[in-house]
Design a protein around this motif. Sequence first.
Motif, PDB file in Angstrom:
ATOM      1  N   GLY A   1      -0.164 -21.966 -20.982  1.00  0.00           N
ATOM      2  CA  GLY A   1       0.889 -21.607 -21.837  1.00  0.00           C
ATOM      3  C   GLY A   1       2.163 -22.881 -21.625  1.00  0.00           C
TER       4      GLY A   1
ATOM      5  N   ALA B   1       2.326 -18.058 -23.281  1.00  0.00           N
ATOM      6  CA  ALA B   1       1.244 -17.117 -22.553  1.00  0.00           C
ATOM      7  C   ALA B   1       2.119 -15.926 -22.217  1.00  0.00           C
TER       8      ALA B   1
ATOM      9  N   ALA C   1      -5.033 -17.107 -18.729  1.00  0.00           N
ATOM     10  CA  ALA C   1      -3.975 -17.470 -19.831  1.00  0.00           C
ATOM     11  C   ALA C   1      -2.707 -17.753 -19.344  1.00  0.00           C
TER      12      ALA C   1
ATOM     13  N   CYS D   1       5.318 -19.318 -20.184  1.00  0.00           N
ATOM     14  CA  CYS D   1       4.483 -18.192 -19.518  1.00  0.00           C
ATOM     15  C   CYS D   1       5.589 -16.921 -19.313  1.00  0.00           C
TER      16      CYS D   1
END
Length: 235
Positions: free
Chosen positions: A184, A154, A180, A187
């Motif tokens: 991930g 992300a 978002a 991130c």
Amino acid sequence: MASKIYKTAADALDGVLFDGMTIAAGGFGLCGIPELSIAAIRDAGTKDLTVYSNNAGVDDFGLGLLLQTKQIKKMCSSYVGENDLFMQQYLSGELELEFNPQGTLAERMRAGGAGIPGFYTKTGVGTLVAEGKEEKVFNGETYILEEGIFADLAIVKAWKADTTGNAIFRKTARNFNLPAATCGKVCVMEVEEIVEPGELDPDAIHLPGIYVHRLVQGEFEKRIEQRTVRKKESA
């Protein structure tokens, strides 16, 4: 605790990027996009990317930079109307496209961040969006199954964060950055200002630092996607 702060986006992405990976990117239009990370991915030459993002930037900025170098294999987006290069690559068969209704895309990211593999929604029933997807009837209404997004990486942009990653997004930039960031495996968050723990009002924090693995402080262009001005009135 090991420091989450890196000097550059390239440093923060070191050891994370690989060909064929999936990336969830924050931003709405050109507002709140992780422009430093996008540029670093371009420079790294990572290819065959699948990118989950509300839109694809413009021809020469944002994710448009990765389209220029043809590093993106597939886009999963809601809106791509500002990018001529995107249209050209899609129509020529160079780029795969999966259209997602905007709310569905946001919920797919949020679901992935919450560990939810799928959910049912009425959005898209009876349209091209529903093709090939499982349908189920609840209380006499038809719903389609959408899968949560679990991205390899992300990349997001915040206004301010403390050194542990607790973050505040500024106004419209909150948009897709928050969901978002959660979906991930890694991130990477770029910010305008990093402060010490305790300097942020706990009630104002939008994203807990537990979701953030790497932080980069930088300067940003903040380009305007469409500039509209009023004609000067005659005296």
